[in-house]
Design a protein around this motif. Structure first.
Motif, PDB file in Angstrom:
ATOM      1  N   LEU A  10      22.891   2.386  20.530  1.00  0.00           N
ATOM      2  CA  LEU A  10      23.862   1.718  21.405  1.00  0.00           C
ATOM      3  C   LEU A  10      25.299   2.062  21.036  1.00  0.00           C
ATOM      4  N   ALA A  11      25.614   1.975  19.748  1.00  0.00           N
ATOM      5  CA  ALA A  11      26.991   2.222  19.304  1.00  0.00           C
ATOM      6  C   ALA A  11      27.385   3.667  19.589  1.00  0.00           C
ATOM      7  N   ASP A  12      26.463   4.581  19.348  1.00  0.00           N
ATOM      8  CA  ASP A  12      26.749   5.992  19.610  1.00  0.00           C
ATOM      9  C   ASP A  12      26.952   6.227  21.103  1.00  0.00           C
ATOM     10  N   TYR A  13      26.207   5.513  21.930  1.00  0.00           N
ATOM     11  CA  TYR A  13      26.369   5.630  23.384  1.00  0.00           C
ATOM     12  C   TYR A  13      27.779   5.189  23.798  1.00  0.00           C
ATOM     13  N   LEU A  14      28.215   4.067  23.293  1.00  0.00           N
ATOM     14  CA  LEU A  14      29.539   3.553  23.650  1.00  0.00           C
ATOM     15  C   LEU A  14      30.649   4.448  23.124  1.00  0.00           C
ATOM     16  N   ASP A  15      30.390   5.127  22.004  1.00  0.00           N
ATOM     17  CA  ASP A  15      31.396   6.017  21.424  1.00  0.00           C
ATOM     18  C   ASP A  15      31.334   7.428  21.998  1.00  0.00           C
ATOM     19  N   GLY A  16      30.404   7.662  22.918  1.00  0.00           N
ATOM     20  CA  GLY A  16      30.284   8.978  23.524  1.00  0.00           C
ATOM     21  C   GLY A  16      29.733  10.034  22.589  1.00  0.00           C
ATOM     22  N   THR A  19      23.905  13.128  22.583  1.00  0.00           N
ATOM     23  CA  THR A  19      23.697  14.407  23.245  1.00  0.00           C
ATOM     24  C   THR A  19      23.386  14.128  24.712  1.00  0.00           C
ATOM     25  N   LEU A  20      23.429  15.175  25.521  1.00  0.00           N
ATOM     26  CA  LEU A  20      23.153  14.995  26.939  1.00  0.00           C
ATOM     27  C   LEU A  20      21.736  14.459  27.136  1.00  0.00           C
TER      28      LEU A  20
END
Lengths: 82, 200
Positions: A10-16, A19-20
């Motif tokens: 989740l945190a990585d998703y919000l931080d962009g 990977t694709l």
């Protein structure tokens, strides 16, 4: 992707930082899982709530006057011993 | 664009380096409140925060000659008070930390969550400006286990970079990211009763 997997990144998703391929899998999961959609929303708002604290707590609050004097006195003592 | 010391602070810095006593007093009065606010975020105890601020200013006085002026004076002091606050934490007698696991999501064997989440109402600007709300959020942050609270405070509130937090806390950047995520999740759990609506 399971809910466990989704919440882990989740945190990585919000931080962009995903990977694709991870983004696609994550968004697919969100599309199917209302519980994780709710969790993402509340996680985002938790971060906003934390940031809101930053702007509070009396940035204009002054130090107690006795502390100001104690600091200046300690500095003076330090200067006298040099 | 000059990101270094502002003109007003530049004058103050020159006076500090010259040992001007009134400049030291001006520094304390100008920045003391801000430093106290930072110390309070890391140290739940108000007296400890006052001690950390005193330590920070004394450290600043000793090291002002080595401050190169490439950053803002406030940024330099900000880092000093964070170091002083963390040092204060390290000297305090430590009780075993409460495990954070009880505040994290629980999953079934198939990877689904064991309990359906609580949907939150939307938090508007007015919600997050209300003093009682902010005090409640702060109290929940204060209730987190220290090693997780420190990362949350340093990353999300003090806006330090992951690498910087890793150095300050003497842990790996990976550990910073993991603890930050878990701290946010734990805080989310703590805030559920405040902001959540039961899922129908």
């Amino acid at each position: 992707m399971t809910c466990r997997d989704a919440l882990e990144i989740l945190a990585d998703y919000l931080d962009g930082r995903l990977t694709l391929a991870q983004q696609v899998a994550f968004r697919l999961h969100l599309g199917l899982c209302p519980d994780c959609r709710n969790y993402l929303d509340s996680y985002r708002q938790t971060v906003q709530a934390t940031i809101a604290v930053r702007g509070d707590q009396a940035e204009c609050e002054s130090l107690p006057e006795d502390l100001v004097q104690a600091i200046l006195a300690a500095r003076q003592r330090g200067s006298n011993t040099e | 664009m000059n990101h270094g010391v502002a003109d007003d602070d530049s004058t103050l810095l020159t006076a500090l380096r010259a040992g001007d006593a009134s400049a030291f007093e001006q520094l304390v009065r100008r920045y003391g409140g801000r430093l106290l606010a930072v110390a309070r975020r890391l140290l739940s105890n108000h007296e400890d925060a006052l001690d950390a601020v005193q330590d920070a200013f004394l450290s600043a006085f000793k090291s002002v000659e080595s401050f190169d002026g490439r950053s803002q004076l406030s940024t330099w002091l900000h880092r000093i008070v964070i170091n002083a606050s963390l040092a204060k934490l390290r000297t305090k007698r430590r009780h075993p930390e409460t495990p954070i696991d009880d505040l994290l999501p629980v999953f079934l064997a198939d990877g689904h969550r064991a309990n359906p989440g609580v949907r939150w109402r939307h938090l508007g600007t007015e919600d997050l400006e209300r003093q009682e709300t902010l005090e409640l959020i702060r109290s929940k942050i204060d209730s987190l286990p220290e090693s997780y609270r420190n990362v949350l405070v340093l990353r999300d509130i003090e806006e330090l970079e992951t690498e910087t937090v890793a150095q300050l806390l003497e842990i790996s950047p990976g550990a910073v990211k993991t603890r930050l995520h878990r701290a946010r999740q734990a805080l989310r759990t703590c805030l559920d009763p405040l902001f959540g609506n039961p899922v129908k």
